[in-house]
Write an enzyme that holds these catalytic residues in place. Sequence first.
Site, short mmCIF file in Angstrom:
data_model
loop_
_atom_site.label_atom_id
_atom_site.label_comp_id
_atom_site.label_asym_id
_atom_site.label_seq_id
_atom_site.Cartn_x
_atom_site.Cartn_y
_atom_site.Cartn_z
N HIS A 169 -61.81 49.99 30.52
CA HIS A 169 -60.28 50.14 31.97
C HIS A 169 -59.27 49.89 29.98
O HIS A 169 -58.93 49.89 29.97
CB HIS A 169 -60.47 48.97 32.46
N ASP A 173 -61.93 52.59 43.18
CA ASP A 173 -61.40 51.32 42.41
C ASP A 173 -62.35 49.76 43.09
O ASP A 173 -62.94 49.70 42.94
CB ASP A 173 -60.00 51.45 42.05
N ASP A 174 -61.38 49.93 43.76
CA ASP A 174 -61.87 48.05 45.49
C ASP A 174 -61.45 48.60 45.78
O ASP A 174 -60.50 48.58 46.90
CB ASP A 174 -60.69 48.03 44.98
N GLU A 208 -54.67 51.13 32.33
CA GLU A 208 -53.89 50.71 34.06
C GLU A 208 -52.60 49.89 33.80
O GLU A 208 -51.78 49.96 34.49
CB GLU A 208 -54.98 49.50 34.24
N HIS A 264 -65.97 49.77 42.03
CA HIS A 264 -66.47 48.28 41.26
C HIS A 264 -67.06 47.91 42.54
O HIS A 264 -66.62 47.29 43.45
CB HIS A 264 -64.96 47.22 40.94
N HIS A 268 -65.27 55.49 38.84
CA HIS A 268 -64.67 54.15 39.42
C HIS A 268 -64.79 53.78 40.51
O HIS A 268 -63.35 53.70 41.14
CB HIS A 268 -63.75 54.61 38.29
N1 HPA Z 1 -58.70 46.49 37.04
C1 HPA Z 1 -59.85 46.11 35.77
N2 HPA Z 1 -60.33 45.38 36.92
C2 HPA Z 1 -60.77 45.07 38.10
C3 HPA Z 1 -59.99 45.61 38.63
C4 HPA Z 1 -59.16 46.85 38.31
O1 HPA Z 1 -59.28 47.69 39.16
N3 HPA Z 1 -61.32 46.44 39.58
C5 HPA Z 1 -62.12 44.55 39.56
N4 HPA Z 1 -62.15 44.53 38.85
ZN ZN Z 2 -61.37 49.74 38.15
#
Ligand code: HPA
Ligand code: ZN
Length: 351
Positions: free
Chosen positions: A211, A292-293, A214, A33, A31
């Site tokens: 997703h 994630d990011d 979250e 991006h 996971h």
């Molecule tokens: N959540 C949802 N969309 C996203 C995320 C995230 O953490 N990062 C990039 N797009």
């Molecule tokens: Zn994500």
Amino acid sequence: MAAHNSLMNDAPLAPIAFAEFVRGLPKAELHMHIEGSLEPELMFALAKRNGITLPFASVEEIRAAYDFSNLQDFLDIYYQGAGVLITEADFKDLALAYFQRLAADGGTHAEIFFDPQTHTDRGIAFDTVMNGLLAGMDEAEKTLGVTSKLILCFLRHLSEDAAFETLEQAKPWLAKLAGVGLDSSEVGHPPAKFARVLQASRDLGLKVVAHAGEEGPPAYVWEAIDLVKVDRIDHGNRALEDETLTARLVKDGITLTVCPLSNLKLCGVPSLDVHPLKRMLDLGLKATVNSDDPAYFGGYLLENYLATAGAVGLTRDDIVTLAKNSFAGSFLSEGEKAERIAGVEAYAAAH
Ligand code: HPA
Ligand code: ZN
């Protein structure tokens, strides 16, 4: 020679620090991006290369802006940052920079998300994005030994029609895509909104992830498993609010791609010590750890393992389980999964 080898094997191993144990443990990231791995330094360099003026004066000013209270706060700045990505070389440089960080963290495989609509909607060709990312992935495999797969994400704040259009653009590239996912603003955009385009993707032979949970409620996780029939849930934290749902995820062995530092930065948890990762493992959920990011949330894969281990008290066995879950939940072939998991076990036995 045999006697010499057995002597070597019997010699006590030097104790290595926990962090070094985790770093050396083979791990997959499921996971991440790729646009979220754009570090401010690279953002500036690409802006300069492409003659783009950023609304920030310095790298420090960009980092100071990374103070989010929720997912949308982050997404606004994340989409803005992605505006510096113009050429194939930009996408390749972005991907390679991520794989270098992953390799340094002991990551050996990654299944990375990308958001084509973020680029096609500002006039960048779908093929430019694909060619650049694939060039980075190829070079990472050759020079770093890191394998990877690509997952195309549909932006859920956009329409179902727009997702279908994107799927059409992806058709010539099917052999290069492992799957599709759903990302962007979750609340108000349930998986059901994209059930048809995700089914069409599955009919083309693609894996499907989403997703869910979250920020969205357990009902979205139910939809993701029952209606969309996802192969993995990205995040899934809020599933724990529903015991029946939790039991179902355990029973079906559905992988959750959990992102602890992301949850902290986006205020899904007030502090890392109350992060549910340990509870997830104790309940028997197939949790994995992911970044994630990472350029926006303050840590790559290893930092997510270490910070969470320290905060919630993960044991060595928990860490090994997480690494095994990362390969078991991947889209590698069954044979490759077995090989990678055996590698994790061999490493754990040797250290
Ligand atoms: N959540 C949802 N969309 C996203 C995320 C995230 O953490 N990062 C990039 N797009
Ligand atoms: Zn994500």
